[in-house]
Design a protein around this motif. Sequence first.
Motif, mmCIF file in Angstrom:
data_model
loop_
_atom_site.group_PDB
_atom_site.id
_atom_site.type_symbol
_atom_site.label_atom_id
_atom_site.label_comp_id
_atom_site.label_asym_id
_atom_site.label_seq_id
_atom_site.Cartn_x
_atom_site.Cartn_y
_atom_site.Cartn_z
ATOM 1 N N ALA A 40 0.840 -1.205 0.000
ATOM 2 C CA ALA A 40 0.000 0.000 0.000
ATOM 3 C C ALA A 40 0.870 1.248 0.000
ATOM 4 O O ALA A 40 0.583 2.223 -0.718
ATOM 5 N N GLN A 41 1.933 1.245 0.791
ATOM 6 C CA GLN A 41 2.826 2.409 0.805
ATOM 7 C C GLN A 41 3.497 2.602 -0.546
ATOM 8 O O GLN A 41 3.691 3.739 -0.986
ATOM 9 N N LEU A 42 3.851 1.514 -1.203
ATOM 10 C CA LEU A 42 4.483 1.626 -2.525
ATOM 11 C C LEU A 42 3.497 2.132 -3.568
ATOM 12 O O LEU A 42 3.822 2.994 -4.390
ATOM 13 N N LEU A 43 2.285 1.585 -3.546
ATOM 14 C CA LEU A 43 1.298 1.962 -4.553
ATOM 15 C C LEU A 43 0.770 3.382 -4.362
ATOM 16 O O LEU A 43 0.386 4.036 -5.329
ATOM 17 N N LEU A 44 0.763 3.860 -3.127
ATOM 18 C CA LEU A 44 0.265 5.207 -2.856
ATOM 19 C C LEU A 44 1.347 6.277 -2.956
ATOM 20 O O LEU A 44 1.063 7.456 -2.778
ATOM 21 N N SER A 45 2.571 5.861 -3.219
ATOM 22 C CA SER A 45 3.660 6.840 -3.315
ATOM 23 C C SER A 45 3.698 7.440 -4.712
ATOM 24 O O SER A 45 3.198 6.870 -5.676
#
Length: 122
Positions: A40-45
Motif C-alpha cells: 500500500a505504501q508503494l502503490l500510494l507513493s
Amino acid sequence: MAVNYGSKRLVVGAHYGTRDWLAQRVTGALMALFTVIVLAQLLLSRGPIGYDLWAGIFAAQWMKVLTFTVILALLYHVWVGIRDVLMDYVTSAVWLRLVLQIFTIIWLVGCAGWAIQVLWRL
C-alpha cells in the motif's frame, strides 16, 4: 479398565501440534498483513520506486519495530517448519537431526542479527 477405542477413547498428550499449527497460522497472517502494508505504501507513493522511497518507508521508528517484529515472526515460522521437516524425515540418525537443528538455530540467530544491522543502519 479404560476403553481406548470409539467415542469413550481416552485422549492424552500435550497438544504440541496444536500450538505449532496455530503459531504457523498467526505468523503467516502477520507476514501477509505486513506485505499488504508495504505494498500500500508503494502503490500510494508518487515518483519512481528507488532507494529513496524504500529508505523513506523504513525510516520511521514504528516501521522499523514493525519490520523487526515481522522478521522475528518469519524466523519462528521457519524454525517450526524446518524442525517439523527434520523430525519427520531425519529419523535414522538422531545425532544428524540434532546437528541440523543446531545449525538451523545458529543460522536463524545470525539472520536476526543481520536484520537488526540492516534496519537500524538506514
